[in-house]
Enzyme design. Structure first.
Site, PDB file in Angstrom:
ATOM      1  N   SER A  11      -6.658  13.054 -19.189  1.00 11.06           N
ATOM      2  CA  SER A  11      -6.371  14.461 -19.478  1.00 11.06           C
ATOM      3  C   SER A  11      -4.948  14.577 -20.011  1.00 11.06           C
ATOM      4  O   SER A  11      -3.979  14.233 -19.321  1.00 11.06           O
ATOM      5  CB  SER A  11      -6.520  15.297 -18.213  1.00 11.06           C
ATOM      6  OG  SER A  11      -6.102  16.613 -18.490  1.00 11.06           O
ATOM      7  N   HIS A  36      -9.516  14.388 -22.675  1.00  8.52           N
ATOM      8  CA  HIS A  36      -9.812  15.711 -22.122  1.00  8.52           C
ATOM      9  C   HIS A  36      -8.644  16.630 -22.460  1.00  8.52           C
ATOM     10  O   HIS A  36      -7.481  16.292 -22.208  1.00  8.52           O
ATOM     11  CB  HIS A  36      -9.992  15.567 -20.612  1.00  8.52           C
ATOM     12  CG  HIS A  36     -10.328  16.830 -19.890  1.00  8.52           C
ATOM     13  ND1 HIS A  36     -11.612  17.307 -19.767  1.00  8.52           N
ATOM     14  CD2 HIS A  36      -9.542  17.724 -19.234  1.00  8.52           C
ATOM     15  CE1 HIS A  36     -11.611  18.420 -19.062  1.00  8.52           C
ATOM     16  NE2 HIS A  36     -10.361  18.707 -18.724  1.00  8.52           N
ATOM     17  N   ASP A  38      -7.131  20.484 -21.973  1.00  9.42           N
ATOM     18  CA  ASP A  38      -7.229  21.684 -21.142  1.00  9.42           C
ATOM     19  C   ASP A  38      -6.652  22.898 -21.858  1.00  9.42           C
ATOM     20  O   ASP A  38      -5.443  23.020 -22.017  1.00  9.42           O
ATOM     21  CB  ASP A  38      -6.471  21.467 -19.835  1.00  9.42           C
ATOM     22  CG  ASP A  38      -7.189  20.488 -18.926  1.00  9.42           C
ATOM     23  OD1 ASP A  38      -8.366  20.731 -18.612  1.00  9.42           O
ATOM     24  OD2 ASP A  38      -6.578  19.468 -18.537  1.00  9.42           O
ATOM     25  N   MET A  40      -5.905  26.759 -21.710  1.00  5.28           N
ATOM     26  CA  MET A  40      -5.737  27.818 -20.704  1.00  5.28           C
ATOM     27  C   MET A  40      -5.100  29.042 -21.352  1.00  5.28           C
ATOM     28  O   MET A  40      -4.139  28.907 -22.114  1.00  5.28           O
ATOM     29  CB  MET A  40      -4.837  27.328 -19.571  1.00  5.28           C
ATOM     30  CG  MET A  40      -5.300  26.021 -18.937  1.00  5.28           C
ATOM     31  SD  MET A  40      -4.328  25.611 -17.498  1.00  5.28           S
ATOM     32  CE  MET A  40      -4.870  23.920 -17.196  1.00  5.28           C
ATOM     33  N   HIS A  69     -11.845  21.563 -22.646  1.00  3.15           N
ATOM     34  CA  HIS A  69     -12.141  22.345 -21.439  1.00  3.15           C
ATOM     35  C   HIS A  69     -11.554  23.742 -21.615  1.00  3.15           C
ATOM     36  O   HIS A  69     -10.346  23.924 -21.538  1.00  3.15           O
ATOM     37  CB  HIS A  69     -11.519  21.605 -20.238  1.00  3.15           C
ATOM     38  CG  HIS A  69     -11.769  22.246 -18.920  1.00  3.15           C
ATOM     39  ND1 HIS A  69     -11.155  21.802 -17.757  1.00  3.15           N
ATOM     40  CD2 HIS A  69     -12.564  23.281 -18.552  1.00  3.15           C
ATOM     41  CE1 HIS A  69     -11.565  22.560 -16.742  1.00  3.15           C
ATOM     42  NE2 HIS A  69     -12.403  23.457 -17.196  1.00  3.15           N
ATOM     43  N   MET A  71     -10.647  26.985 -20.400  1.00  2.00           N
ATOM     44  CA  MET A  71     -10.374  27.851 -19.242  1.00  2.00           C
ATOM     45  C   MET A  71      -9.849  29.171 -19.795  1.00  2.00           C
ATOM     46  O   MET A  71      -8.681  29.535 -19.652  1.00  2.00           O
ATOM     47  CB  MET A  71      -9.367  27.169 -18.314  1.00  2.00           C
ATOM     48  CG  MET A  71      -9.997  26.015 -17.541  1.00  2.00           C
ATOM     49  SD  MET A  71      -8.772  24.914 -16.844  1.00  2.00           S
ATOM     50  CE  MET A  71      -8.521  23.840 -18.249  1.00  2.00           C
ATOM     51  N   MET A 140     -15.564  21.030 -10.828  1.00  2.00           N
ATOM     52  CA  MET A 140     -14.106  21.013 -10.647  1.00  2.00           C
ATOM     53  C   MET A 140     -13.758  20.542  -9.233  1.00  2.00           C
ATOM     54  O   MET A 140     -14.305  21.050  -8.253  1.00  2.00           O
ATOM     55  CB  MET A 140     -13.519  22.419 -10.853  1.00  2.00           C
ATOM     56  CG  MET A 140     -13.636  22.981 -12.253  1.00  2.00           C
ATOM     57  SD  MET A 140     -12.778  22.033 -13.517  1.00  2.00           S
ATOM     58  CE  MET A 140     -11.087  22.043 -12.936  1.00  2.00           C
ATOM     59  N   GLY A 145      -6.162  25.098 -13.440  1.00  2.00           N
ATOM     60  CA  GLY A 145      -4.871  25.694 -13.815  1.00  2.00           C
ATOM     61  C   GLY A 145      -3.749  24.678 -13.933  1.00  2.00           C
ATOM     62  O   GLY A 145      -2.885  24.820 -14.785  1.00  2.00           O
ATOM     63  N   PHE A 146      -3.787  23.657 -13.086  1.00  2.00           N
ATOM     64  CA  PHE A 146      -2.667  22.713 -13.067  1.00  2.00           C
ATOM     65  C   PHE A 146      -3.164  21.305 -12.765  1.00  2.00           C
ATOM     66  O   PHE A 146      -4.148  21.138 -12.053  1.00  2.00           O
ATOM     67  CB  PHE A 146      -1.638  23.125 -12.004  1.00  2.00           C
ATOM     68  CG  PHE A 146      -1.084  24.492 -12.245  1.00  2.00           C
ATOM     69  CD1 PHE A 146       0.007  24.681 -13.078  1.00  2.00           C
ATOM     70  CD2 PHE A 146      -1.700  25.607 -11.684  1.00  2.00           C
ATOM     71  CE1 PHE A 146       0.484  25.956 -13.340  1.00  2.00           C
ATOM     72  CE2 PHE A 146      -1.221  26.893 -11.941  1.00  2.00           C
ATOM     73  CZ  PHE A 146      -0.121  27.066 -12.771  1.00  2.00           C
ATOM     74  N   ASP A 178     -13.658  16.862 -12.645  1.00  2.00           N
ATOM     75  CA  ASP A 178     -12.330  17.173 -13.197  1.00  2.00           C
ATOM     76  C   ASP A 178     -11.420  17.742 -12.110  1.00  2.00           C
ATOM     77  O   ASP A 178     -11.729  18.767 -11.520  1.00  2.00           O
ATOM     78  CB  ASP A 178     -12.478  18.191 -14.336  1.00  2.00           C
ATOM     79  CG  ASP A 178     -11.139  18.553 -14.973  1.00  2.00           C
ATOM     80  OD1 ASP A 178     -10.152  17.816 -14.766  1.00  2.00           O
ATOM     81  OD2 ASP A 178     -11.095  19.572 -15.681  1.00  2.00           O
ATOM     82  N   GLY A 179     -10.297  17.047 -11.897  1.00  2.00           N
ATOM     83  CA  GLY A 179      -9.283  17.544 -10.976  1.00  2.00           C
ATOM     84  C   GLY A 179      -9.179  16.710  -9.712  1.00  2.00           C
ATOM     85  O   GLY A 179     -10.171  16.462  -9.040  1.00  2.00           O
ATOM     86  N   GLY A 200      -5.970  12.968 -14.977  1.00  2.00           N
ATOM     87  CA  GLY A 200      -4.676  13.401 -15.493  1.00  2.00           C
ATOM     88  C   GLY A 200      -3.551  12.585 -14.903  1.00  2.00           C
ATOM     89  O   GLY A 200      -3.125  11.570 -15.460  1.00  2.00           O
TER      90      GLY A 200
HETATM   91  C1  DX5 Z   1      -7.016  21.401 -14.124  1.00  2.00           C
HETATM   92  C2  DX5 Z   1      -7.502  20.721 -15.366  1.00  2.00           C
HETATM   93  C3  DX5 Z   1      -7.614  19.257 -15.255  1.00  2.00           C
HETATM   94  C4  DX5 Z   1      -6.297  18.536 -15.036  1.00  2.00           C
HETATM   95  C5  DX5 Z   1      -6.601  17.357 -14.184  1.00  2.00           C
HETATM   96  O1  DX5 Z   1      -7.147  22.753 -14.296  1.00  2.00           O
HETATM   97  O2  DX5 Z   1      -8.781  21.213 -15.719  1.00  2.00           O
HETATM   98  O3  DX5 Z   1      -8.266  18.701 -16.387  1.00  2.00           O
HETATM   99  O4  DX5 Z   1      -5.697  18.104 -16.219  1.00  2.00           O
HETATM  100  O5  DX5 Z   1      -5.434  16.782 -13.756  1.00  2.00           O
HETATM  101  P1  DX5 Z   1      -5.413  15.833 -12.481  1.00  2.00           P
HETATM  102  O6  DX5 Z   1      -6.300  14.670 -12.769  1.00  2.00           O
HETATM  103  O7  DX5 Z   1      -3.961  15.439 -12.351  1.00  2.00           O
HETATM  104  O8  DX5 Z   1      -5.892  16.631 -11.304  1.00  2.00           O
HETATM  105 ZN    ZN Z   2      -9.772  20.096 -17.307  1.00  2.00          ZN
END
Ligand code: DX5
Ligand code: ZN
Length: 229
Positions: A11, A36, A38, A40, A69, A71, A140, A145-146, A178-179, A200
């Site tokens: 990610s 991936h 993200d 947002m 992705h 969001m 998820m 978000g992070f 994811d996450g 990520g």
């Molecule tokens: C969170 C994102 C993820 C994020 C994952 O909202 O959708 O894709 O980048 O990061 P890690 O693997 O560090 O949780």
């Molecule tokens: Zn994501």
């Protein structure tokens, strides 16, 4: 396991945004299967990242699939722009203000594959009506978000439930997590039936990208072997 096997998707949210080309190259050389991205909008989630122009910039650095992705509150409005930017799979949230039927039609017309993501608090049965038409179901492991958050309990039973349903219906849909993925949660998620792993911090955080990807690869292979025993 799907026909396509187990795949690791770094990610880019956890990479250095000022050196994305290098981050993409490093992971691709180390065997990443996809990237991936993200997106947002500051409404659907409490963070803002980037739009189609950044997806297009990443597309110029790799031919690997780009998993986008979304969001965002209104995915339908932006589907075409992300497809034209080079997105391969467009993942919308079932909680967003959108009609999945319309998004699936749009995806087909634009020549992209379509996935549906579900937040931790959303029951998995929200995706059942679309399961046979989706290319990916994304569970998820954290509140979106992070990056760098801790994997939430309750995620593994959801993966199990989706895997069971896919098996019952003989579907080879990707089951993505994811996450919060670490070598441990990757292993557990693979045991629970995940086939696509968004990573990520576990790729771009500590250590080298090559070593991190190798450790994650070993973990998911071990988990998938346990799953078929
Ligand atoms: C969170 C994102 C993820 C994020 C994952 O909202 O959708 O894709 O980048 O990061 P890690 O693997 O560090 O949780
Ligand atoms: Zn994501």
């Amino acid at each position: 396991m799907t026909k396509r096997g187990l795949r690791l998707a770094p990610s880019l949210l956890s990479a250095d945004f000022a050196a994305l080309g290098a981050a993409v190259r490093e992971a691709e050389v180390a065997g990443a299967d996809a990237f991936h991205l993200d997106v947002m909008d500051g409404h659907f989630v409490p963070n803002i990242t980037f739009g189609p122009s950044l997806v297009a910039a990443v597309r110029r650095h790799t031919r690997l699939p780009l998993d986008v992705h979304l969001m965002i509150e209104d995915p339908e409005r932006y589907f075409e722009a992300f497809a034209r930017a080079g997105g391969s799979t467009l993942v919308f949230h079932v909680e967003a203000r959108a009609d999945p039927r319309r998004l699936l039609e749009l995806g087909r017309a634009l020549g992209v594959t379509v996935g549906a993501a579900i937040r931790p608090e959303t029951p998995v049965d929200r995706v059942w009506p679309w399961l046979d038409r989706l290319d990916q179901v994304m569970v998820m492991g954290v509140n979106p978000g992070f990056s760098g958050q801790k994997f939430l309990p309750g995620t593994l039973p959801k993966l199990h439930a989706v895997r069971e349903r896919l098996s019952e219906h003989g579907l080879s849909t990707d089951l993505s997590i994811d996450g919060g993925i670490t070598t441990e949660t990757a292993l557990e998620s693979a045991r629970a039936g995940a086939t696509f792993f968004v990573c990520g911090n576990s790729v771009y955080g500590q250590g080298t990208v090559a070593e991190n990807l190798a450790a994650l690869r070993a973990a998911v292979q071990r988990g998938a072997q346990d799953a078929v025993r």
